[in-house]
Scaffold this motif. Structure first.
Motif, PDB file in Angstrom:
ATOM      1  N   THR A  25       0.842  -1.155   0.010  1.00 26.27           N
ATOM      2  CA  THR A  25      -0.102  -0.072  -0.088  1.00 26.27           C
ATOM      3  C   THR A  25       0.836   1.199  -0.095  1.00 26.27           C
ATOM      4  O   THR A  25       0.494   2.109  -0.854  1.00 26.27           O
ATOM      5  CB  THR A  25      -1.116   0.175   1.353  1.00 26.27           C
ATOM      6  OG1 THR A  25      -2.008  -1.230   1.106  1.00 26.27           O
ATOM      7  CG2 THR A  25      -1.839   1.297   1.140  1.00 26.27           C
ATOM      8  N   GLY A  26       1.949   1.309   0.800  1.00 20.44           N
ATOM      9  CA  GLY A  26       2.696   2.519   0.844  1.00 20.44           C
ATOM     10  C   GLY A  26       3.537   2.705  -0.128  1.00 20.44           C
ATOM     11  O   GLY A  26       4.314   3.646  -0.437  1.00 20.44           O
ATOM     12  N   GLY A  27       3.728   1.384  -1.089  1.00 19.26           N
ATOM     13  CA  GLY A  27       5.095   1.745  -1.999  1.00 19.26           C
ATOM     14  C   GLY A  27       4.156   1.514  -3.566  1.00 19.26           C
ATOM     15  O   GLY A  27       4.018   2.382  -4.157  1.00 19.26           O
ATOM     16  N   THR A  28       4.031   0.307  -3.758  1.00 18.89           N
ATOM     17  CA  THR A  28       3.519   0.151  -5.120  1.00 18.89           C
ATOM     18  C   THR A  28       2.154   0.605  -5.494  1.00 18.89           C
ATOM     19  O   THR A  28       2.026   1.290  -6.507  1.00 18.89           O
ATOM     20  CB  THR A  28       3.454  -1.302  -5.504  1.00 18.89           C
ATOM     21  OG1 THR A  28       4.579  -2.119  -5.264  1.00 18.89           O
ATOM     22  CG2 THR A  28       3.001  -1.762  -6.801  1.00 18.89           C
ATOM     23  N   THR A  29       1.240   0.674  -4.523  1.00 16.41           N
ATOM     24  CA  THR A  29      -0.251   1.174  -4.720  1.00 16.41           C
ATOM     25  C   THR A  29      -0.168   2.720  -4.874  1.00 16.41           C
ATOM     26  O   THR A  29      -0.671   3.491  -5.504  1.00 16.41           O
ATOM     27  CB  THR A  29      -0.998   0.829  -3.638  1.00 16.41           C
ATOM     28  OG1 THR A  29      -1.265  -0.607  -3.789  1.00 16.41           O
ATOM     29  CG2 THR A  29      -2.589   1.426  -3.836  1.00 16.41           C
ATOM     30  N   LEU A  30       0.765   3.158  -4.014  1.00  9.28           N
ATOM     31  CA  LEU A  30       0.998   4.621  -3.780  1.00  9.28           C
ATOM     32  C   LEU A  30       1.540   5.085  -5.361  1.00  9.28           C
ATOM     33  O   LEU A  30       1.052   5.997  -5.771  1.00  9.28           O
ATOM     34  CB  LEU A  30       2.006   4.992  -2.750  1.00  9.28           C
ATOM     35  CG  LEU A  30       2.159   6.568  -2.599  1.00  9.28           C
ATOM     36  CD1 LEU A  30       2.584   6.831  -1.103  1.00  9.28           C
ATOM     37  CD2 LEU A  30       3.211   7.084  -3.414  1.00  9.28           C
ATOM     38  N   ASN A  31       2.653   4.415  -5.863  1.00  8.45           N
ATOM     39  CA  ASN A  31       3.088   4.715  -7.108  1.00  8.45           C
ATOM     40  C   ASN A  31       2.221   4.717  -8.365  1.00  8.45           C
ATOM     41  O   ASN A  31       2.360   5.608  -9.257  1.00  8.45           O
ATOM     42  CB  ASN A  31       4.497   3.932  -7.426  1.00  8.45           C
ATOM     43  CG  ASN A  31       5.562   4.302  -6.347  1.00  8.45           C
ATOM     44  OD1 ASN A  31       5.544   5.310  -5.937  1.00  8.45           O
ATOM     45  ND2 ASN A  31       6.416   3.291  -5.973  1.00  8.45           N
ATOM     46  N   ASN A  32       1.439   3.852  -8.042  1.00  9.69           N
ATOM     47  CA  ASN A  32       0.272   3.444  -9.240  1.00  9.69           C
ATOM     48  C   ASN A  32      -0.686   4.372  -9.530  1.00  9.69           C
ATOM     49  O   ASN A  32      -1.218   4.827 -10.512  1.00  9.69           O
ATOM     50  CB  ASN A  32      -0.143   1.981  -9.180  1.00  9.69           C
ATOM     51  CG  ASN A  32       0.916   0.953  -9.636  1.00  9.69           C
ATOM     52  OD1 ASN A  32       1.882   1.216 -10.035  1.00  9.69           O
ATOM     53  ND2 ASN A  32       0.660  -0.246  -9.480  1.00  9.69           N
ATOM     54  N   THR A  33      -1.079   4.832  -8.139  1.00  9.04           N
ATOM     55  CA  THR A  33      -2.333   5.666  -8.206  1.00  9.04           C
ATOM     56  C   THR A  33      -2.198   7.079  -8.060  1.00  9.04           C
ATOM     57  O   THR A  33      -2.814   7.947  -8.318  1.00  9.04           O
ATOM     58  CB  THR A  33      -3.376   5.285  -6.901  1.00  9.04           C
ATOM     59  OG1 THR A  33      -2.660   5.477  -5.639  1.00  9.04           O
ATOM     60  CG2 THR A  33      -3.790   3.970  -7.315  1.00  9.04           C
ATOM     61  N   GLY A  34      -0.760   7.479  -7.260  1.00  4.60           N
ATOM     62  CA  GLY A  34      -0.465   8.900  -7.167  1.00  4.60           C
ATOM     63  C   GLY A  34      -1.262   9.288  -5.735  1.00  4.60           C
ATOM     64  O   GLY A  34      -1.192  10.597  -5.291  1.00  4.60           O
ATOM     65  N   GLN A  35      -1.946   8.409  -5.107  1.00  2.72           N
ATOM     66  CA  GLN A  35      -2.919   8.978  -3.789  1.00  2.72           C
ATOM     67  C   GLN A  35      -1.907   8.806  -2.783  1.00  2.72           C
ATOM     68  O   GLN A  35      -2.199   8.007  -1.778  1.00  2.72           O
ATOM     69  CB  GLN A  35      -4.107   8.086  -3.803  1.00  2.72           C
ATOM     70  CG  GLN A  35      -4.980   7.905  -5.054  1.00  2.72           C
ATOM     71  CD  GLN A  35      -5.636   9.414  -5.366  1.00  2.72           C
ATOM     72  OE1 GLN A  35      -5.753   9.708  -6.218  1.00  2.72           O
ATOM     73  NE2 GLN A  35      -6.186   9.915  -4.093  1.00  2.72           N
ATOM     74  N   ALA A  36      -1.015   9.782  -2.678  1.00  2.00           N
ATOM     75  CA  ALA A  36      -0.009   9.673  -1.657  1.00  2.00           C
ATOM     76  C   ALA A  36      -0.552   9.689  -0.126  1.00  2.00           C
ATOM     77  O   ALA A  36      -0.176   9.065   0.832  1.00  2.00           O
ATOM     78  CB  ALA A  36       1.325  10.742  -2.017  1.00  2.00           C
ATOM     79  N   ILE A  37      -1.429  10.810  -0.025  1.00  6.35           N
ATOM     80  CA  ILE A  37      -1.815  11.233   1.228  1.00  6.35           C
ATOM     81  C   ILE A  37      -2.709  10.028   1.740  1.00  6.35           C
ATOM     82  O   ILE A  37      -2.609   9.687   3.016  1.00  6.35           O
ATOM     83  CB  ILE A  37      -2.572  12.550   1.195  1.00  6.35           C
ATOM     84  CG1 ILE A  37      -1.691  13.663   1.096  1.00  6.35           C
ATOM     85  CG2 ILE A  37      -3.378  12.785   2.510  1.00  6.35           C
ATOM     86  CD1 ILE A  37      -2.330  14.940   0.828  1.00  6.35           C
ATOM     87  N   GLU A  38      -3.660   9.509   0.777  1.00  7.27           N
ATOM     88  CA  GLU A  38      -4.404   8.620   1.292  1.00  7.27           C
ATOM     89  C   GLU A  38      -3.649   7.050   1.568  1.00  7.27           C
ATOM     90  O   GLU A  38      -3.872   6.607   2.648  1.00  7.27           O
ATOM     91  CB  GLU A  38      -5.348   8.317   0.426  1.00  7.27           C
ATOM     92  CG  GLU A  38      -6.465   9.192   0.072  1.00  7.27           C
ATOM     93  CD  GLU A  38      -6.020  10.242  -0.911  1.00  7.27           C
ATOM     94  OE1 GLU A  38      -4.758  10.494  -1.132  1.00  7.27           O
ATOM     95  OE2 GLU A  38      -6.783  11.361  -1.242  1.00  7.27           O
ATOM     96  N   CYS A  39      -2.731   7.032   0.905  1.00  4.08           N
ATOM     97  CA  CYS A  39      -2.128   5.660   0.923  1.00  4.08           C
ATOM     98  C   CYS A  39      -1.139   5.695   2.469  1.00  4.08           C
ATOM     99  O   CYS A  39      -1.310   4.856   3.325  1.00  4.08           O
ATOM    100  CB  CYS A  39      -1.060   5.439  -0.021  1.00  4.08           C
ATOM    101  SG  CYS A  39      -1.714   4.871  -1.656  1.00  4.08           S
ATOM    102  N   ILE A  40      -0.524   6.627   2.640  1.00  5.61           N
ATOM    103  CA  ILE A  40       0.174   7.084   3.874  1.00  5.61           C
ATOM    104  C   ILE A  40      -0.748   6.980   5.170  1.00  5.61           C
ATOM    105  O   ILE A  40      -0.258   6.503   6.218  1.00  5.61           O
ATOM    106  CB  ILE A  40       1.202   8.294   3.636  1.00  5.61           C
ATOM    107  CG1 ILE A  40       2.056   8.142   2.808  1.00  5.61           C
ATOM    108  CG2 ILE A  40       1.787   8.585   5.007  1.00  5.61           C
ATOM    109  CD1 ILE A  40       2.993   6.825   2.793  1.00  5.61           C
TER     110      ILE A  40
END
Length: 383
Positions: free
Chosen positions: A338-353
């Motif tokens: 979630t904090g790595g691949t998902t963040l990079n794929n979606t660009g939803q940094a705030i939500e993922c973190i």
């Protein structure tokens, strides 16, 4: 309560501090929201229902790249809990052995245990993690794998072992195990309450073990009768094993590194708490005819456990948080998924973190709650 000038001043200071903190968070949130709007970034958690599109090499639950980001999050949570639980168990065992060895009368044992603590504790965890990972990668290739027994193979791809699948019933068996543990806990509490009135001292562990095992065993039997059990063994096909289950090197390396590193801190906690017990306890045990082993495990250690628990709790919390270092060697735990691949794929940094931070916060709070409950349990008779 009588209001005095000092009380009003104290309340005023606390209210002022609370208002200041709330205003600070309001300012930061408003500023972030405005900047996100200017950049045209979409916010929200709707992305969790989208197709993930990436694979995870090891997962306790069924997962494929066609599943959603939410399913990938569940896989990361499960992997984090797995490696944390295994590391806590192994670190506790090693830490207790090394800690007791530190206060041993045997000069060689004491010095070896001290050398372990001094060396392991002063080498960064990341360095140890990479070192263990390199060791596993240096194992023979799949075609030259080491056979450890019937249908068990060790290679640089990991440990291939037979796999028993309950075809979707595994979750129900786990829930049955939790229910059995709750029933056993309630039964134990009831019997102990009765002991205080009657005065007998029953041997409880056979009954508790029977209660814990009964319901999960019944679920397993129902699964066997329904024919929904799938048993497969690993077989070399081409350049890899087919069938069975592969325990990947990343998982084992992270598990051993976390356990060995954390055990050095637990060992020092155990040593300090043992040495805090009055020396007269050891002399009293000798006077009663106990040998050194019985004095240590039946007299000294039970008294030392109470001050150990709060300190060991901090080590357990660090194990859970340090499991995020799996990202260094490519183990797909919570931060990697979630904090790595998902963040990079979606660009939803705030939500993922936020998801990652909230999850680790829940893990830590639950662990602290359980350890505090255990601490209050072993504190009975000290009040």
């Amino acid at each position: 309560m009588k209001l005095t000038k000092g009380t009003l001043i104290d309340w005023g200071q606390q209210a002022l501090l609370l208002i200041t903190v709330m205003l600070l968070f309001w300012y930061l949130g408003t500023n972030a929201s405005e900047n996100i709007a200017k950049l045209g970034i979409t916010t929200g958690f709707d992305f969790l229902d989208e197709r993930a599109g990436y694979d995870i090499s090891f997962s306790l639950i069924d997962y494929s790249h066609n599943d959603t980001y939410l399913k990938a999050y569940y896989v990361g949570v499960a992997n984090t809990l797995l490696v944390s639980f295994l590391s806590i168990i192994l670190a506790t065992v090693i830490g207790f052995i090394i800690g007791v060895g530190r206060v041993s009368n045997n000069w060689m044992v004491s010095r070896l245990c001290r050398s372990y603590v001094e060396f392991v504790r002063n080498v960064p965890l990341v360095v140890q993690l990479v070192w263990w990972y390199a060791i596993f990668l240096s194992l023979p290739a799949v075609r030259n794998s080491i056979q450890l027994g019937d249908n068990i193979y060790l290679s640089n791809r990991g440990l291939a072992i037979p796999h028993l699948s309950f075809s979707g019933w595994g979750g129900y068996i786990f829930l049955a195990l939790l229910a059995s543990c709750c029933v056993a806990f309630c039964y134990r509490k009831m019997v102990i309450k009765k002991v205080q009135w009657v005065g007998f001292n029953p041997v409880l562990w056979p009954r508790l073990l029977a209660i814990v095992v009964s319901l999960p065993l019944l679920m397993v039997l129902m699964t066997l009768i329904s024919g929904k059990v799938d048993y497969s063994t690993p077989a070399l096909t081409g350049f890899n094993f087919q069938g069975g289950m592969i325990v990947i090197p990343e998982l084992v390396a992270l598990w051993i590194a976390l356990s060995v590193y954390s055990a050095s801190y637990i060992a020092e906690i155990v040593r300090g708490c043992i040495q805090s017990v009055a020396k007269g306890q050891h002399e009293a045990g000798k006077a009663l005819g106990f040998n050194d082993s019985a004095i240590m495990w039946k007299l000294i250690v039970p008294q030392a456990i109470y001050p150990m628990v709060p300190q060991i709790t901090s080590v357990y919390l660090n194990i859970i948080k340090n499991s995020s270092l799996g990202v260094v060697i490519g183990f797909m735990e919570l931060v990697s998924s979630t904090g790595g691949t998902t963040l990079n794929n979606t660009g939803q940094a705030i939500e993922c973190i936020l998801i990652v931070m909230g999850t680790y916060c829940v893990f830590s709070l639950v662990t602290s709650l359980l350890m505090n409950w255990y601490n209050s349990h072993v504190a009975v008779g000290r009040k």
